[in-house]
Design a protein around this motif. Structure first.
Motif, mmCIF file in Angstrom:
data_model
loop_
_atom_site.group_PDB
_atom_site.id
_atom_site.type_symbol
_atom_site.label_atom_id
_atom_site.label_comp_id
_atom_site.label_asym_id
_atom_site.label_seq_id
_atom_site.Cartn_x
_atom_site.Cartn_y
_atom_site.Cartn_z
ATOM 1 N N GLU A 29 0.786 -1.235 0.000
ATOM 2 C CA GLU A 29 0.000 0.000 0.000
ATOM 3 C C GLU A 29 0.820 1.289 0.000
ATOM 4 O O GLU A 29 0.267 2.373 0.017
ATOM 5 N N ARG A 66 -2.320 5.715 0.966
ATOM 6 C CA ARG A 66 -2.190 4.268 0.796
ATOM 7 C C ARG A 66 -2.723 3.893 -0.577
ATOM 8 O O ARG A 66 -3.786 4.355 -0.973
ATOM 9 N N GLU A 116 -4.675 1.705 -2.306
ATOM 10 C CA GLU A 116 -5.693 0.706 -1.996
ATOM 11 C C GLU A 116 -6.735 0.714 -3.096
ATOM 12 O O GLU A 116 -6.778 1.620 -3.911
ATOM 13 N N ARG A 119 -13.073 4.558 1.398
ATOM 14 C CA ARG A 119 -11.680 4.102 1.277
ATOM 15 C C ARG A 119 -11.014 4.875 0.149
ATOM 16 O O ARG A 119 -11.412 4.787 -0.998
HETATM 17 MG MG MG Z 1 -6.352 -1.063 5.620
#
Ligand code: MG
Ligand code: ATP
Length: 420
Positions: free
Chosen positions: A67, A115, A117, A123
């Motif tokens: 990540e 990150r 992701e 997110r």
């Molecule tokens: Mg996580």
């Protein structure tokens, strides 16, 4: 828009003007609660030496394995955009000799993290966290206080349906003994495990509890639990933390499968989820990391902390879709002729230095549309500069009077004062 117009990168978002008010309110609440408990604000750089995270987050973690945004700078150094805040805070703690200060040293931050992701609702690839770290004491009251502060913050911000899960991972000794037991157990059942779990039996067997793979979950249901293998001092520490939480009337569930994503946790770990969120239900979490400062080259330093995601707090509290009211305008300065612009400009500066929220016509509109604009802004007073006499209009009562330009600020101040 033409097809080659540049957009923000995937997984990032803009905080638009109407949305910044909810964030500012969150920050103000957090500041009041954390600083009231003796936490001091810290900000570390957006990037660090990659090695800080490789060592401080742990090589076997998802963060380090897949990540991180890592780049090589012009002089060939490997740098990484910070994926989390604990390792940087510990780095700063050591670098600035804070370990010589009376314990515990309490620090908080509100910063953005990065990150790589799979981007989805709740997110992101650049997201914001609020975090708190208390370094230098292993007192169970530090753990309990830290947890209570996050619970209080979430409650005051209106985050609903919060569940607190709690566990203890023990210290290095109970953990390594348990690790071996768990590894033996996983080896015995390795044919039923997900490949990525099987691959990590050696490096990070605890993560098997995190797996969503069905057969793995069935195996893990009967796996030995770390909570049953704590050493006497660790069990005692955990009992003391629970007792303090009970005394503070904080409700929690003991969850022996709780495994935090970072390698460095010891003893207390906890996670807060909200059922008001969808699939990404984690609001925040943290725990004790008594070995991290040592891993980073410092003296043995017990510590405890947490981080919570701002986006998820805003979503769970309903503040994400609230529209902020527009800022108040005390005085809008309009003018009849272009040559009066400089006078209008000077008047606005004067009004602002007298403490008024003042604006002027800035887009070359004709007078009628200037007044329409002032209306849209909900200006309390509008001054219309003209030669030689100007007019001041009270937009609430509709009254207007002739005034000399240099008397306008005074008249507005008097009008606003008489109102209250
Ligand atoms: Mg996580
Ligand atoms: P998750 O299980 O959701 O991946 P995590 O265990 O990786 O969370 P932590 O590293 O503990 O999360 O970070 C603390 C909090 O930060 C999370 O509970 C969540 O609210 C928030 N968070 C983590 N990653 C993201 C992200 N990519 N986008 C938005 N918020 C995030």
């Amino acid at each position: 828009m033409s097809p080659d117009t540049i957009k923000a990168p995937r997984g990032t978002y803009d905080v638009l003007p109407g949305q910044s008010v909810a964030r500012a309110a969150l920050e103000a609440r957090a500041r009041a609660i954390l600083e009231g408990a003796g936490y001091e604000r810290i900000e570390t750089p957006a990037f660090e030496h990659t090695d800080l995270f490789a060592r401080g987050v742990g090589a076997s973690t998802d963060i380090v394995q897949k990540e991180m945004y890592t780049l090589t700078d012009g002089s060939g150094r490997s740098l990484t955009l910070r994926p989390e805040g604990t390792a940087p805070v510990c780095r700063a703690y050591l670098e600035h000799g804070m370990h010589k200060r009376p314990a515990p040293v309490k620090l908080w931050y509100l910063s953005s993290f990065f990150r790589y992701e799979r981007a989805q609702a709740g997110r992101y690839r650049q997201f914001w966290q609020i975090g708190a770290e208390a370094l230098g004491s292993d007192d169970p009251a530090v753990d309990a206080e830290s947890i209570v502060l996050l619970c209080t913050l979430l409650a005051e911000l209106g985050v609903g349906d919060v569940r607190l899960r709690l566990a203890s991972l023990g210290d290095a000794d109970s953990r390594s003994e348990y690790r071996e037991r768990l590894q033996d157990y996983l080896q015995t059942h390795s044919d039923r495990l997900a490949p990525e779990v099987r691959d990590r039996i050696g490096a990070n067997p605890l993560r098997a509890f995190d797996s969503q793979h069905e057969a793995t979950r069935a195996v893990m249901a009967d796996a030995p639990r770390l909570l049953d293998c704590l050493s006497a001092p660790d069990a005692e520490h955990f009992a003391a933390v629970r007792e303090l939480l009970d005394a503070a009337e904080v409700r929690y569930e003991i969850d022996s499968t709780l495994v935090r994503g970072l390698d460095y946790y010891t003893r207390t770990v906890f996670e807060l989820t909200s059922d008001a969120l969808g699939a990404q239900s984690g609001v925040g979490g943290g725990g004790r990391y008594d070995r991290l400062v040592e891993v980073l080259g410092g003296p043995q330093t017990p510590a405890m902390g947490w981080a919570a995601g701002i986006e998820r707090i805003l979503i769970a509290s309903g503040a994400a879709d609230q529209q902020a009211p527009a800022a108040a305008v005390d005085l809008f300065v309009a003018f009849t002729e272009p040559h009066l612009r400089a006078r209008a400009f000077a008047l606005v500066q004067l009004a602002r230095s007298a403490g008024l929220a003042a604006q002027m016509e800035l887009a070359g509109r004709a007078l009628k549309r200037q007044l329409g604009h002032a209306d849209r802004l909900k200006a309390r007073y509008v001054a219309i500069l003209d030669d030689p006499q100007s007019v001041l209009k009270d937009m609430q009562s509709g009254r207007q009077e002739d005034v000399a330009s240099d008397a306008i600020v005074h008249a507005v101040l008097r009008g606003l004062r008489d109102m209250v």
